[in-house]
Design an enzyme around this catalytic site. Sequence first.
Site, PDB file in Angstrom:
ATOM      1  N   ASP A  16      17.029  73.169  27.318  1.00 31.91           N
ATOM      2  CA  ASP A  16      17.533  73.841  28.521  1.00 31.91           C
ATOM      3  C   ASP A  16      18.627  72.963  29.123  1.00 31.91           C
ATOM      4  OD1 ASP A  16      17.607  75.656  30.762  1.00 31.91           O
ATOM      5  OD2 ASP A  16      16.511  74.171  31.911  1.00 31.91           O
ATOM      6  N   SER A  17      19.369  73.526  30.049  1.00 34.19           N
ATOM      7  CA  SER A  17      20.387  72.744  30.745  1.00 34.19           C
ATOM      8  C   SER A  17      19.761  71.654  31.608  1.00 34.19           C
ATOM      9  CB  SER A  17      21.221  73.664  31.629  1.00 34.19           C
ATOM     10  OG  SER A  17      20.380  74.329  32.551  1.00 34.19           O
ATOM     11  N   CYS A  79      17.093  78.246  27.864  1.00 33.77           N
ATOM     12  CA  CYS A  79      18.078  78.433  28.930  1.00 33.77           C
ATOM     13  C   CYS A  79      18.790  79.776  28.734  1.00 33.77           C
ATOM     14  CB  CYS A  79      19.087  77.293  28.842  1.00 33.77           C
ATOM     15  SG  CYS A  79      20.447  77.407  30.001  1.00 33.77           S
ATOM     16  N   GLU A 156      16.596  73.531  42.917  1.00 30.18           N
ATOM     17  CA  GLU A 156      16.794  72.106  42.625  1.00 30.18           C
ATOM     18  C   GLU A 156      16.541  71.253  43.866  1.00 30.18           C
ATOM     19  OE1 GLU A 156      17.865  70.328  39.728  1.00 30.18           O
ATOM     20  OE2 GLU A 156      17.149  72.163  38.802  1.00 30.18           O
ATOM     21  N   CYS A 188      16.806  83.791  34.479  1.00 24.56           N
ATOM     22  CA  CYS A 188      17.219  82.398  34.669  1.00 24.56           C
ATOM     23  C   CYS A 188      15.948  81.562  34.774  1.00 24.56           C
ATOM     24  CB  CYS A 188      18.050  82.272  35.951  1.00 24.56           C
ATOM     25  SG  CYS A 188      18.437  80.552  36.366  1.00 24.56           S
ATOM     26  N   HIS A 190      15.132  79.114  36.476  1.00 25.69           N
ATOM     27  CA  HIS A 190      14.697  78.656  37.791  1.00 25.69           C
ATOM     28  C   HIS A 190      14.083  79.758  38.653  1.00 25.69           C
ATOM     29  CE1 HIS A 190      17.016  75.232  36.621  1.00 25.69           C
ATOM     30  NE2 HIS A 190      16.884  74.632  37.780  1.00 25.69           N
TER      31      HIS A 190
END
Length: 278
Positions: A16-17, A79, A156, A188, A190
Amino acid sequence: MTKAAPLDTRPIGVFDSGLGGLTVLRSLIDLVPGESLVYFGDTGRFPYGPKPAEEVRGYALEISDLLVERGVKMLVVACNSAASAALEDLKARYDIPVIGVVSPGVRAAAKVTETRRVGVIGTVGTINSGAYQRAAETSGLDLTCQACPGFVEFVEAGDVDSDEVIKLAERLLEPVRSANVDTLILGCTHYPLLARSIASVMGRGVTLISSADETAFEVMGRLEVGDSIVGQEPRSGAVPEARGSHVFITSGDTATFMELGARFLGPEVADVEAHKWS
Ligand code: DGL
């Protein structure tokens, strides 16, 4: 009597990123706990969402080469932004299975929607790539896609339900709300962490789909084709005794990865290796 082929104990590579893909890793640990996993979080180059597709594609190839060199038997692109930019290239590049998060999310939505009106939210890169639209082409779904810049940054920062988050969600989710979708794909890594806020804006009638579980089911399906789920007797469905090993690699700060990783995954995040891109 023919002898059964030995189990393939090579690890599965997941990337993932950054940390968000750990939601996919969580589902994998729960579903195929005997499998060993190597997770690469490209936190040093995070975020991918706002970057041009060509750049993200390059990153995805670089990480995948690294994981393949480490001997993984399967690649999971956890991701959405990377899968949207590079999945087809990765599939063509290696002779091991490569699984992304886009198609599993669409499949899961198609299973639950009653009205066939489905929303997809993701990063700017994911939505602009048209990957979800392509994945849904033959599904008969009426898709409304919406980029949600800002959501990742809130997660984040550890803020998933403040008034600011709700205000942003109300603004960004307006197009999917007015499209009267009954199902919303969280496209996504997140967004599952924002599920409560997103659900409060979308209302009770809308089912939220996280592709993490569906992706893990696809991985399990691919392992079953080879009859080789480590830690599980073939087709017995028995709860496995053996636990696979978990290796974490980050291109960013290892201490931060460990600390924030626990929020996405839980206590399994230990022994994080550093990788510096040259
Ligand atoms: N992992 C990315 C995704 O699923 C979100 C974070 C980023 O922008 O890199 O699209």
